[in-house]
Motif scaffolding. Structure first.
Motif, short mmCIF file in Angstrom:
data_model
loop_
_atom_site.label_atom_id
_atom_site.label_comp_id
_atom_site.label_asym_id
_atom_site.label_seq_id
_atom_site.Cartn_x
_atom_site.Cartn_y
_atom_site.Cartn_z
N MET A 152 48.73 7.35 12.79
CA MET A 152 47.49 7.85 12.20
C MET A 152 46.83 8.90 13.09
O MET A 152 46.28 9.88 12.60
N ARG A 153 46.88 8.70 14.39
CA ARG A 153 46.27 9.66 15.32
C ARG A 153 47.00 11.00 15.32
O ARG A 153 46.43 12.02 15.70
N TYR A 157 43.97 17.24 12.06
CA TYR A 157 42.56 16.91 11.90
C TYR A 157 42.07 17.11 10.47
O TYR A 157 41.13 16.46 10.02
N ASP A 158 42.69 18.02 9.74
CA ASP A 158 42.23 18.31 8.38
C ASP A 158 43.15 17.71 7.30
O ASP A 158 43.08 18.10 6.14
N ALA A 159 43.99 16.74 7.69
CA ALA A 159 44.88 16.10 6.73
C ALA A 159 44.06 15.31 5.71
O ALA A 159 43.00 14.75 6.03
N GLY A 163 46.63 11.05 1.71
CA GLY A 163 47.98 11.29 2.20
C GLY A 163 48.27 10.49 3.46
O GLY A 163 49.37 9.97 3.64
N MET A 164 47.26 10.38 4.32
CA MET A 164 47.41 9.61 5.54
C MET A 164 47.62 8.13 5.24
O MET A 164 48.50 7.48 5.81
N VAL A 165 46.83 7.61 4.30
CA VAL A 165 46.96 6.19 3.93
C VAL A 165 48.32 5.91 3.30
O VAL A 165 48.99 4.92 3.62
N ILE A 166 48.75 6.80 2.41
CA ILE A 166 50.06 6.62 1.75
C ILE A 166 51.17 6.63 2.80
O ILE A 166 52.08 5.80 2.76
N SER A 167 51.10 7.55 3.74
CA SER A 167 52.11 7.62 4.81
C SER A 167 52.09 6.36 5.67
O SER A 167 53.13 5.83 6.04
N ALA A 168 50.90 5.88 5.98
CA ALA A 168 50.78 4.67 6.80
C ALA A 168 51.35 3.47 6.06
O ALA A 168 52.04 2.63 6.65
N LEU A 169 51.07 3.37 4.76
CA LEU A 169 51.63 2.26 3.99
C LEU A 169 53.14 2.33 3.93
O LEU A 169 53.83 1.32 4.02
#
Length: 172
Positions: A152-153, A157-159, A163-169
Motif C-alpha cells: 500500500m505504501r 501518491y495520486d493513485a 484501485g489500491m484496495v482492489i490490488s491489496a485484496l
C-alpha cells in the motif's frame, strides 16, 4: 467446522432471525376491526381466473400471482418490498431511516462505528462492558501483514483509492 465458519454461521443465524420473508408472511393474519376482510380479489380478464390474496400489513405476496401465470414488474423498485425487517425502517418520502428504532442522525452523531455494528447484530446498543469486549474481539482481527502494508505504501501518491484496495485484496 472451522472457527471462522462457525462464527459466520452464528452471525447468519442471528441476522436471519430479524427477517420475515416468503411463506412466513402468509401465516400472519391481521385482524381488521372494521368488519371487512384483509384480502384482495384479482381477476385475470384474459382467462377469467380469479384469485383471492391475503393483505398483510398493506402488502400482497408476489408469489400469489404465480397461479395466474403472472410476474410482477416494478421498474426502479418504486413499489417493491423485498422483506420486512426488524433491523431497519425506511420511509424515503418522509426522510425517515432508523436502525433498531434509533434515527440514523442520532446514531451518526452519538455512536461509534463499533457501537452501531453491535446494535445491528445483537439488537441493542452495548453497555460499557459489552463494548469493551466487542472492541477487543473486532480489533483482534484488524491486523494486516507487513508486506501488505508495504504494498500500500508503494502506490503513487495520486493513485486512485479503489484501485489500491482492489490490488491489496488481490494480493491477500
Amino acid at each position: 467446522v472451522s472457527v471462522c465458519g462457525a462464527m459466520a454461521e452464528s452471525r447468519a443465524i442471528i441476522l436471519s432471525r430479524h427477517l420475515v420473508v416468503g411463506e412466513q408472511e402468509e401465516k400472519v393474519v391481521m385482524e381488521d376491526t372494521s368488519g371487512s376482510r384483509n384480502t384482495i380479489t384479482v381477476t385475470d380478464n384474459r382467462t377469467g381466473k380469479t384469485r383471492e390474496m391475503n393483505i398483510v400489513k398493506g402488502t400482497v405476496n408476489a408469489t400469489d400471482f404465480v397461479p395466474l401465470q403472472l410476474r410482477l414488474y416494478d421498474p426502479g423498485f418504486q413499489n417493491t418490498a423485498s422483506c420486512r425487517s426488524q433491523i431497519c425502517f425506511i420511509d424515503g418520502e418522509k426522510g425517515i431511516l432508523t436502525y433498531r428504532g434509533y434515527p440514523i442522525q442520532e446514531l451518526a452523531e452519538n455512536s461509534t462505528f463499533l457501537e452501531v455494528a453491535f446494535l445491528l447484530i445483537y439488537g441493542s446498543l452495548p453497555v460499557k462492558g459489552q463494548l469493551d469486549a466487542w472492541t477487543t474481539r473486532v480489533m483482534r482481527h484488524t491486523f494486516i501483514h507487513s508486506s501488505l502494508a508495504y504494498l500500500m505504501r508503494n502506490f503513487r501518491y495520486d493513485a486512485h483509492p479503489m484501485g489500491m484496495v482492489i490490488s491489496a485484496l488481490a494480493a491477500m
